[in-house]
Design an enzyme around this catalytic site. Structure first.
Site, mmCIF file in Angstrom:
data_model
loop_
_atom_site.group_PDB
_atom_site.id
_atom_site.type_symbol
_atom_site.label_atom_id
_atom_site.label_comp_id
_atom_site.label_asym_id
_atom_site.label_seq_id
_atom_site.Cartn_x
_atom_site.Cartn_y
_atom_site.Cartn_z
ATOM 1 N N LYS A 1 0.822 -1.203 0.000
ATOM 2 C CA LYS A 1 0.000 0.000 0.000
ATOM 3 C C LYS A 1 0.860 1.258 0.000
ATOM 4 C CE LYS A 1 -3.715 -2.484 2.321
ATOM 5 N NZ LYS A 1 -4.342 -2.806 3.613
ATOM 6 N N GLN B 1 -5.059 -1.610 9.967
ATOM 7 C CA GLN B 1 -4.728 -2.930 9.433
ATOM 8 C C GLN B 1 -5.156 -4.001 10.426
ATOM 9 O OE1 GLN B 1 -3.229 -3.265 6.303
ATOM 10 N NE2 GLN B 1 -3.659 -5.439 6.487
ATOM 11 N N ASP C 1 -11.152 3.205 4.003
ATOM 12 C CA ASP C 1 -11.434 1.776 3.824
ATOM 13 C C ASP C 1 -12.928 1.539 3.645
ATOM 14 O OD1 ASP C 1 -9.643 -0.230 3.414
ATOM 15 O OD2 ASP C 1 -9.285 -0.686 5.518
ATOM 16 N N GLU D 1 -16.387 57.109 19.829
ATOM 17 C CA GLU D 1 -17.180 57.448 18.640
ATOM 18 C C GLU D 1 -17.808 56.236 17.955
ATOM 19 O OE1 GLU D 1 -17.569 60.661 18.766
ATOM 20 O OE2 GLU D 1 -16.080 60.429 20.376
#
Length: 921
Positions: A54, A98, A123, A382
């Site tokens: 993988k 896994q 997955d 202000e």
């Protein structure tokens, strides 16, 4: 003979396409890379083989894969916590666990899998993903890899799925069940078979598409298969084979030799579904990366704005604030694109936002950056905060733009004093107003604790150095633990600064020990004071050390108000946790008897201070009356500090709003103070470049500058301010002209917001508009946001958008070069911003300047500490005078924050420094 459908060939084609998609992501967002975390427990070799495969596939495509391996002693609770950390990591877009989990402890693998965030479940095996699949939400989550790989193979076979009869042999959560769902949602008529199915071979013979994943070697025979069927074999089993070196071979769940004589298409084992599973994992990871990248593009928020109902008679601020029901802060966080792991709610209406969002959105383009400043104000103010909030309500609720307000947290001192809170006012407020003004999430209290810890440490160090030998001090600073002595990291840094190149505490000579343990603080030079966030005049001068245990080591000192602490300025100017620790360490608290600066790092305090501020560094998320988002963070004063909210809040907000959005922040006091410091200090530190200045002006303030009677808090306004008086307005416009000029000096367009009061006449307002636009303002707009909320500032919002369109900021410039001498930088501000003829520096101030140059502080920016009520040092002088002198009586250093602050006013004048003494509470 069946056509062989090779998963290797199809998967390679898929990988090539994925590599192109990754390349496009990198081109659009330089440095961006989809990230995959592969979690493993233990070190089973069969798992290692799959993981290596993988990782190799990921690297070939352009995915950054991380193998996160934990020992087989990890517990379920520990593993869940680790998975949660990966959920929170913005560089990880996909995660797989896994299995099996090779741990000596019992671990529920389903529980661990369900801990994975649905947005990272590449997955496709969590309960959430399974639920979305069962409901036909095929594009919402991630499809399970093996079934999705099978679907790709079926499509590549040319078989028609819609209307076909499909049989899935096996009902596992990984293959069979999701495979049946996928076929069903692609309009096949699906039958799922399993070990309890009667007449199994008869059922499989009905299939146009047969998918087998039962885990039994060569179970399906040729007689089980309908002639011309497409057969997908998901099984992989090892059976004995004496001809192989390993003594075994891999076969599927289908008898390949027999079935290939009947089927039209068949997948081999190995080399069929296996490579496709890996390819689909990579596809899901790239998809996760693309979804993450989509948040980096400018997109319109889906925001639920809150309705307000302004009335002819405007109620009090607290009545208005309590009349509105705020959104839940988690709803607001979701609306602005924050992830759940990035938000820590404090109750239901406010939350801390994690700095990790900056890492996640680092490739996103910033929005437009607006600073709200004002003309020189009356003591009543202000309406800068009100204008800031009203403008954001207008940009969001009335112009449908992504917008964030970034404002300072108010001090408890002014809140309970004459000034009151700082949440805005009327129908332009931050809510809940009481929580905004009081405590909020405790940031100011954390600063109080950190400041006073350092103050206590200073006096404790002086006491111990005066009462102990070098050896005794050394034993306290570097104690033996189980017979072993070791320097801490901060102590090693001190040794390095002292030029002592030793790591073993036992190797220092008596002279080196003396240098290490003695700071030799000169008590007459201590500048670090204790703080309290309350106006308590009786703490302005105190004597400490009167207890008998302090052995007559008394000294005079004082309490300041918390927001005047240098730590507050550090918090506002820091860019990361690491940067904050470094700045805290650089804070100078005194000089030693040789005239050298003594820092918090020398005292070994910077780590402890950072720990106390680890939550305070995260901005606070709140909302306006109309439901637009607000970051409330930091609250440094605008005279002895720079008077702006935090850089971190601005940076996060700019990423969240996107390139088409707006971030509006406020600079304290008049533009000559807050705006100048915003540009020269805050923008230098942050690297951010503003697009527009909104300058707030009022008829009331202009009348004062034109010679009107004195304005005093708590007393009725004289009639000149309640009746039309064009002459006073005309004369007072000189202050407006000078502040517009100041904004233009930095190369930034100025839009004047005329904050209308009920007593203002149309003629007065029109006169202010004409004067503003004739003086260099890009636009001048009358605003009624106090009375009408965002609707009353819509014209202002449109004017701001107009100035920001196509504005590339290339004309922005700083007022002075940092390398100029300190005196010249003070002179530059005084002459160019205040309109002074020159400066005068008293001997004490010159001595301090010379010392700072010697200590290496010349190149720090300047933070002028002066009255905010006049361009001059005299608060009674109004308008825009010229030809005056700015007297500098002292120059102090906030080295940690990163600026020098000259104190304006003569030491002999009772009027000159009265404004500074009022800071000492």
């Amino acid at each position: 003979m069946a056509q062989l459908l090779s998963g290797k060939e199809v998967s390679q084609d898929v990988r090539n396409q994925l590599a192109d998609r990754c390349k496009k992501l990198r081109e659009e967002f330089p440095g961006f890379q989809p990230g995959l975390a592969i979690v493993q427990v233990g070190s089973r070799e069969d798992s290692n083989v799959y993981i290596r495969m993988k990782i190799k596939a990921a690297e070939e495509i352009g995915i950054k894969a991380q193998h996160v391996c934990f020992p087989n002693t990890i517990t379920q609770s520990q593993l869940v916590d680790e998975v949660k950390k990966l959920n929170a990591d913005p560089s990880i877009h996909g995660m797989i666990v896994q299995v099996p989990l090779d741990s000596v402890n019992k671990i529920d693998s389903d529980l661990v899998l369900d801990t994975i965030s649905p947005s990272k479940d590449v997955d496709g095996l969590t309960t959430s993903s399974a639920g979305m699949l069962s409901h036909g939400m095929l594009t919402s989550g991630f499809l399970p890899c093996t079934p999705n790989g099978c679907m790709e193979l079926i499509r590549r076979s040319g078989a028609k799925i819609e209307g076909a009869t499909a049989v899935v042999l096996g009902r596992s959560k990984i293959v069979g069940t999701p495979m049946a769902e996928l076929l069903k949602w692609h309009n096949a008529t699906v039958t799922t078979c399993h070990s309890r199915t009667a007449d199994l071979s008869q059922v499989t013979r009905t299939a146009d598409i047969l998918v087998v994943g039962i885990g039994k070697p060569e179970l399906v025979k040729g007689s089980w298969v309908k002639p011309g069927a497409v057969v997908i074999d998901c099984g992989i089993n090892a059976i004995p084979d004496a001809t192989k070196k390993s003594g075994q071979k891999l076969v599927g769940d289908v008898d390949f030799k027999e079935v290939s004589e009947v089927a039209s298409v068949i997948t081999p084992v190995p080399g069929g579904v296996g490579p496709m599973t890996v390819a689909m994992l990579m596809q899901n990871t790239v998809l996760a990366g693309e979804r993450a990248a989509a948040s980096l593009r400018s997109s319109q928020w889906s925001m639920r704005y809150l309705d307000i109902q302004p009335q002819d008679h405007t109620p009090s601020d607290i009545e208005i604030a309590r009349s509105q029901t705020p959104k839940d802060v988690l709803e607001l966080a979701t609306e602005v694109g924050l992830q759940a792991c990035e938000v820590a709610p404090y109750g239901s209406k406010k939350a801390k936002v994690d700095l990790a969002v900056l890492k996640r959105l680092q490739a996103a383009q910033d929005g437009k950056y607006i600073v709200v400043a004002g003309i020189t104000p009356t003591p009543l103010g202000e309406g800068k905060s009100t204008t800031t909030i009203g403008l954001c309500q207008a940009l969001g609720a009335h112009c449908n733009k992504n917008v964030f307000a970034c404002v300072r947290q108010p001090s408890q001192g002014p809140t309970f004093g004459i000034k009151g809170g700082a949440a805005g006012g009327g129908w332009s407020q931050v809510i809940p107003m009481d929580e905004f003004n009081l405590h909020l999430t405790g940031d100011i209290h954390a600063i109080t604790a950190a400041n006073n810890l350092l103050a206590a440490q200073i006096d404790a160090r002086i006491f111990h150095e005066a009462t102990q030998s070098d050896e005794a001090l050394y034993g306290r600073l570097v104690p033996a633990v189980k017979g072993q002595r070791a320097f801490s990291k901060i102590q090693l840094s001190r040794l390095e600064r002292l030029g002592i190149d030793k790591k073993d505490p036992n190797s220092l000579t008596p002279e080196e020990i003396n240098k290490f343990v003695r700071l030799n603080i000169d008590t007459n030079t201590i500048t670090w004071q204790r703080v309290l966030d309350t106006n308590d005049r009786f703490l302005r001068k105190i004597t400490i050390g009167q207890s008998a245990t302090e052995k007559n080591m008394t000294r005079s000192c004082q309490f300041d108000i918390t927001v005047a602490s240098e730590i507050m300025a550090v918090l506002a100017l820091t860019t990361s946790l690491e940067d904050m620790r470094a700045r805290l360490g650089r804070m100078v608290v005194a000089s030693d008897t040789a005239g050298n600066p003594v820092t918090a790092e020398d005292l070994g305090a910077s780590g402890a201070l950072t720990v106390l501020l680890k939550d305070a560094i995260r901005p606070n998320l709140m909302q306006t009356l109309e439901g637009t988002p607000v970051f409330v963070h930091a609250g440094p004063f605008a005279n002895i500090a720079h008077g702006n909210s935090s850089i971190l809040a601005d940076k996060i907000a700019l990423k969240l709003v996107g390139s088409d959005g707006y971030v509006v922040t406020e600079a304290g006091f008049g533009a000559d103070i807050g705006m100048e410091k915003f540009f020269n200090i805050k923008c230098r530190t942050s690297g951010l470049v503003p697009h527009c200045v909104v300058l707030v002006a009022t008829v009331r303030a202009l009348k004062m500058h034109g010679g009107g009677p004195k304005v005093l808090p708590g007393t009725p306004l004289p009639k000149e301010y309640l009746e039309e008086n064009l002459d006073l307005v005309q004369k007072g416009a000189s202050n407006l002209r000078k502040q517009i000029e100041n904004g233009n000096l930095f190369g930034v367009p100025v839009v004047v917001a005329i904050n209308k009061f009920a007593t203002d006449t149309e003629a007065e307002l029109a006169l202010v508009q004409r004067e503003a636009e004739a003086s260099g303002a890009a636009r001048a707009v009358v605003c009624t946001h106090w009375r009408d909320g965002g609707r009353g500032a819509k014209a202002l919002a449109e004017a701001v958008q107009e100035q920001c369109q196509g504005q590339d900021n290339h004309s922005f410039r700083f007022l002075y070069d940092l390398t100029l001498p300190i005196e010249e930088k003070i002179r530059s501000i005084s002459q160019k911003i205040y309109g002074a003829a020159d400066i005068s520096i008293e001997p004490e101030a010159q001595e301090q300047i010379d010392r700072y140059k010697k200590q290496g502080f010349n190149d720090l920016p300047i933070c002028m500490a002066k009255t905010h009520l006049s361009f001059t040092a005299d608060p009674t002088v109004k308008g825009a005078p010229t030809g005056f002198t700015i007297p500098v009586s002292q120059v102090r250093a906030s080295v940690g924050a990163g600026f020098l602050y000259p104190i304006v006013g003569t030491s002999s004048s009772s009027r000159g420094l009265h404004w500074l003494r009022r800071l000492v509470k």
